[in-house]
Motif scaffolding. Structure first.
Motif, PDB file in Angstrom:
ATOM      1  N   LEU A 122       0.849  -1.194   0.000  1.00  0.00           N
ATOM      2  CA  LEU A 122       0.000   0.000   0.000  1.00  0.00           C
ATOM      3  C   LEU A 122       0.881   1.239   0.000  1.00  0.00           C
ATOM      4  CD1 LEU A 122      -2.756   1.440   0.357  1.00  0.00           C
ATOM      5  CD2 LEU A 122      -2.470   1.123   2.828  1.00  0.00           C
TER       6      LEU A 122
ATOM      7  N   ALA B   9      -6.342  -5.198 -12.969  1.00  0.00           N
ATOM      8  CA  ALA B   9      -7.211  -4.560 -11.986  1.00  0.00           C
ATOM      9  C   ALA B   9      -8.560  -5.282 -11.989  1.00  0.00           C
ATOM     10  CB  ALA B   9      -7.381  -3.087 -12.324  1.00  0.00           C
TER      11      ALA B   9
ATOM     12  N   PRO C 247      -3.651   6.322  -8.252  1.00  0.00           N
ATOM     13  CA  PRO C 247      -4.656   5.318  -7.860  1.00  0.00           C
ATOM     14  C   PRO C 247      -4.974   4.329  -8.984  1.00  0.00           C
ATOM     15  CG  PRO C 247      -5.273   7.461  -7.001  1.00  0.00           C
ATOM     16  CD  PRO C 247      -4.085   7.691  -7.885  1.00  0.00           C
TER      17      PRO C 247
ATOM     18  N   SER D 163      -3.287   0.881  -9.262  1.00  0.00           N
ATOM     19  CA  SER D 163      -3.647  -0.209  -8.344  1.00  0.00           C
ATOM     20  C   SER D 163      -4.072  -1.435  -9.136  1.00  0.00           C
ATOM     21  CB  SER D 163      -4.780   0.226  -7.419  1.00  0.00           C
ATOM     22  OG  SER D 163      -4.400   1.316  -6.608  1.00  0.00           O
TER      23      SER D 163
ATOM     24  N   GLN E  63       0.115  -7.682  -4.991  1.00  0.00           N
ATOM     25  CA  GLN E  63      -0.883  -6.605  -4.992  1.00  0.00           C
ATOM     26  C   GLN E  63      -0.204  -5.249  -4.787  1.00  0.00           C
ATOM     27  OE1 GLN E  63      -4.471  -6.755  -5.282  1.00  0.00           O
ATOM     28  NE2 GLN E  63      -4.174  -4.535  -5.454  1.00  0.00           N
TER      29      GLN E  63
ATOM     30  N   THR F  65      -1.495  -1.348  -4.201  1.00  0.00           N
ATOM     31  CA  THR F  65      -2.643  -0.487  -3.934  1.00  0.00           C
ATOM     32  C   THR F  65      -2.150   0.929  -3.700  1.00  0.00           C
ATOM     33  OG1 THR F  65      -3.854  -2.326  -2.915  1.00  0.00           O
ATOM     34  CG2 THR F  65      -4.648  -0.090  -2.470  1.00  0.00           C
TER      35      THR F  65
ATOM     36  N   SER G 160      -3.424   4.472  -2.623  1.00  0.00           N
ATOM     37  CA  SER G 160      -4.577   5.103  -1.990  1.00  0.00           C
ATOM     38  C   SER G 160      -4.124   5.985  -0.844  1.00  0.00           C
ATOM     39  CB  SER G 160      -5.538   4.038  -1.463  1.00  0.00           C
ATOM     40  OG  SER G 160      -6.615   4.639  -0.745  1.00  0.00           O
TER      41      SER G 160
END
Length: 120
Positions: free
Chosen positions: A11, A40, A87, A90, A115, A117, A119
């Motif tokens: 993240l 995605a 964003p 992602s 993954q 991400t 944000s």
């Protein structure tokens, strides 16, 4: 058999950076093209960047100037440096490599995905 293992996802806030790594292991005679794809939710898997054995690289238009792909042939590893993340970056990022297990054959292999991400 050949395995590709990715690492480095996570993240991050918009504008931040991440570096993905992918290590190939197993029965490897040589590795030709290596690349990163992403998928995605609800979208098809797309090419992000690819690099040949001569280190010639190409990028999706959406990441040009922000992402850099590189490889270390001695370590059978490909990297993706991602800067100025947005964003819309992602996704699950997958490593792909065209691996020759002998001088007579080569196959494309996929990693399990990592993954990413972006944000706040």
């Amino acid at each position: 058999q050949v395995q590709l293992v990715e690492s480095g996802g996570g993240l991050v806030q918009p504008g931040g950076s991440l570096r993905l790594s992918c290590v190939a292991s197993g029965k490897i005679f040589s590795i030709n093209d290596m690349g990163w794809y992403r998928q995605a939710p609800g979208k098809e898997r797309e090419l992000v960047a690819a690099i040949g054995s001569d280190e010639t690289a190409n990028y999706a238009d959406s990441v040009k100037g922000r992402f850099t792909i590189s490889r270390n042939n001695a370590k059978d590893t490909v990297y993706l440096q991602m800067n100025s993340l947005k964003p819309e970056d992602s996704a699950v990022y997958y490593c792909n490599a065209q691996v020759a297990r002998t001088v007579f054959d080569s196959y494309h292999y996929w990693g399990q995905g990592t993954q990413v991400t972006v944000s706040s």
